[in-house]
Design an enzyme around this catalytic site. Structure first.
Site, mmCIF file in Angstrom:
data_model
loop_
_atom_site.group_PDB
_atom_site.id
_atom_site.type_symbol
_atom_site.label_atom_id
_atom_site.label_comp_id
_atom_site.label_asym_id
_atom_site.label_seq_id
_atom_site.Cartn_x
_atom_site.Cartn_y
_atom_site.Cartn_z
ATOM 1 N N LYS A 46 4.657 8.941 9.107
ATOM 2 C CA LYS A 46 4.444 8.159 10.327
ATOM 3 C C LYS A 46 5.390 8.795 11.348
ATOM 4 C CE LYS A 46 1.721 4.665 8.345
ATOM 5 N NZ LYS A 46 0.530 4.184 8.636
ATOM 6 N N TYR B 22 0.693 -1.227 -0.115
ATOM 7 C CA TYR B 22 -0.018 0.054 -0.156
ATOM 8 C C TYR B 22 0.839 1.240 -0.022
ATOM 9 C CZ TYR B 22 -3.533 3.332 1.734
ATOM 10 O OH TYR B 22 -4.394 4.545 1.614
ATOM 11 N N ASP C 274 9.292 2.628 -0.469
ATOM 12 C CA ASP C 274 8.185 3.478 0.426
ATOM 13 C C ASP C 274 8.527 2.978 1.914
ATOM 14 O OD1 ASP C 274 5.933 4.329 1.851
ATOM 15 O OD2 ASP C 274 4.376 3.626 0.481
HETATM 16 N N1 PMP Z 1 3.050 3.978 2.472
HETATM 17 C C1 PMP Z 1 2.701 3.318 3.340
HETATM 18 C C2 PMP Z 1 3.846 2.182 3.255
HETATM 19 C C3 PMP Z 1 1.738 3.225 4.228
HETATM 20 O O1 PMP Z 1 1.846 2.165 5.313
HETATM 21 C C4 PMP Z 1 0.981 4.251 4.207
HETATM 22 C C5 PMP Z 1 -0.125 4.251 5.303
HETATM 23 N N2 PMP Z 1 -0.377 3.370 6.211
HETATM 24 C C6 PMP Z 1 0.784 5.320 3.426
HETATM 25 C C7 PMP Z 1 1.876 5.229 2.471
HETATM 26 C C8 PMP Z 1 0.001 6.297 3.208
HETATM 27 O O2 PMP Z 1 0.223 7.254 4.318
HETATM 28 P P1 PMP Z 1 -0.979 8.118 4.725
HETATM 29 O O3 PMP Z 1 -2.070 7.106 5.305
HETATM 30 O O4 PMP Z 1 -0.346 8.734 5.744
HETATM 31 O O5 PMP Z 1 -1.504 8.921 3.686
#
Ligand code: PMP
Length: 447
Positions: free
Chosen positions: A289, A156, A261
């Site tokens: 995060k 994701y 990511d």
């Molecule tokens: N990339 C990864 C690996 C994630 O785990 C997340 C959110 N869980 C996101 C992108 C998206 O981040 P956000 O929810 O802050 O938009």
């Protein structure tokens, strides 16, 4: 309870129960929530409305107290309301919460991130992980002049159109809920035009040969490969030996950009993230995060020549009203300051104790569980076979997980309301907390 929890002021406010709040929330917001997995659709029941957190503990509107392994889905590596983070937020907010102009705290954050993650030579702050991944992808397309993207099933990267194709996290969770569109379709969300989704090719995680074949097919058209270097959004799945290295080699040979990511793994699996842990240098990295310390923050950054394509230096446009927000920068900086070698060692020890404890009580109860763990992120999958990709993760018994989730909640332990998410241990957890959790797991599995 930790010392931080004992000292925290009670800001519970007016007591309104979770069920009353949920009823009103459902009238006012889709599913009663502002992010789908929070709605407990995968585990059933009414989501708890939380009113307070301190250390490793959270309290709900009904007065319930829980040991928390959600940790706001990753940011709270220092625990809830860490005194240094709260102090920093208050101090900075008192001096003005947003200017829409450069501030010294942004420079300090950029200095801190580039010093910790050497592949990031230049960076741009944004306000969420979604924005970070979306912007990194646009930049990769701008820098290479190509359009195609390779991603991996179950990873994701936020909810930008190009990235909502066989995505993990809530998309994978909802795939098991009747009536949902789920992860099997391409694209996996309504509203994403097929023409956009067609530019995203999805391959099985950890399948280096599939990536090699994809590059043989369309070598000249691939702008980027984006990957969670440790997957967290199909539950925790570590990279197989050589997988990340193969991605690096193939991208370099074809002139495609490798995007890690690290929104979850950045400053989580080590100060230098997964790229330091596995020794593979991406061209671009997304962070979020932990670097926001619980406030809304994202980052994308990487090779200087590539970042120079971003406006105002170059033609790839991207902007943000609250980007580099001083309060968020301060919360992040105070959090990063706590993360020395001893902190990571402690997180690793606590993570190992929890993973081993869960595996042991499951074995004794005769329940098939595979616990995947990297440092302080882990997932117990209710399956007897190794979980190495989305297909093997989806073999897990999600009903059994739902029962386990409620069994733990009944015993004062809050874990993610989905089989396909990571549990997070924080610096606020103690060895005693982990023992209590393992005891609760033993009882929940026996029930
Ligand atoms: N990339 C990864 C690996 C994630 O785990 C997340 C959110 N869980 C996101 C992108 C998206 O981040 P956000 O929810 O802050 O938009």
């Amino acid at each position: 309870m930790t010392d931080a929890a004992k000292e925290a002021p009670d800001t519970t406010g007016v007591a309104v129960s979770s069920s009353v709040l949920y009823a009103e929330a459902c009238r006012l917001m889709p599913g009663g929530v502002n992010s789908p997995v929070r709605a407990y659709r995968a585990v059933g029941g009414i989501p708890l409305f939380l009113v307070r957190g301190a250390g490793a503990t959270v309290w709900d509107a009904d007065g319930g107290e829980y040991l928390d392994y959600v940790g706001s889905w990753g940011p709270l590596i220092a625990g809830h309301a860490h005194p240094a983070v709260v102090r920093g937020i208050v101090e900075t907010a008192a001096a003005g919460s947003s200017f829409g102009a450069p501030t010294p705290l942004e420079v300090e954050m950029a200095r801190t991130v580039t010093a910790s993650v050497p592949s990031i030579e230049m960076l741009r702050m944004v306000s969420s992980g979604t924005e970070a991944a979306m912007s990194a992808l646009r930049l990769a397309r701008a820098a290479t002049g190509r359009r195609d993207l390779l991603k991996f099933d179950g990873c994701y990267h936020g909810h930008a159109d190009s990235l909502l194709v066989k995505a993990g996290s809530g998309m994978m969770t909802l795939a098991h809920v009747p009536g949902s569109r789920g992860a099997a379709g391409v694209p996996s969300s309504a509203g994403v035009p097929d023409e956009i989704a067609a530019l995203t090719r999805v391959l099985p995680y950890n399948d280096a040969e599939a990536v090699r074949a994809a590059f043989q097919d369309r070598r000249q058209e691939i702008a980027a490969v984006i990957v969670e270097p440790v997957a967290g959004n199909m539950g925790v799945v570590p990279p197989a030996p050589g997988f990340l290295e193969t991605l690096r080699d193939l991208c370099s040979a074809a002139g495609a950009l490798l995007i890690f990511d690290e929104v979850i793994t950045g400053f989580r699996v080590g100060r230098g993230g997964a790229q330091a842990r596995y020794g593979v240098r991406p061209d671009l990295t997304c962070l979020g995060k932990v670097i926001g310390g619980g406030l809304p923050v994202g980052v994308y950054g990487g090779r200087r020549d590539v970042m120079q394509v971003v406006a105002p230096l170059g033609p790839a446009y991207q902007a943000g009203t609250l980007s580099g927000n001083p309060v968020a920068m301060r919360a992040g900086l105070e959090t990063l300051r706590l993360l020395d070698d001893a902190a990571y060692q402690r997180l690793d020890e606590l993570g190992a104790a929890l993973a081993d404890g869960l595996a042991t009580v499951a074995r004794r109860a005769g329940v098939d569980i595979v616990v995947n763990r990297v440092g302080s992120m882990l997932t117990p999958f209710f399956t007897g076979t190794p979980v190495v990709d989305a297909a093997s993760a989806q073999r897990a018994d999600v009903d059994r997980y739902a029962r386990f989730f409620h069994g733990l909640l009944d015993r004062g332990v809050m874990v993610p309301p989905s089989q396909f998410e990571a549990w997070f241990v924080s610096l606020a957890h103690t060895a005693e907390d982990v023992r209590r959790t393992v005891d609760a797991a033993r009882a929940a599995l026996a029930a």
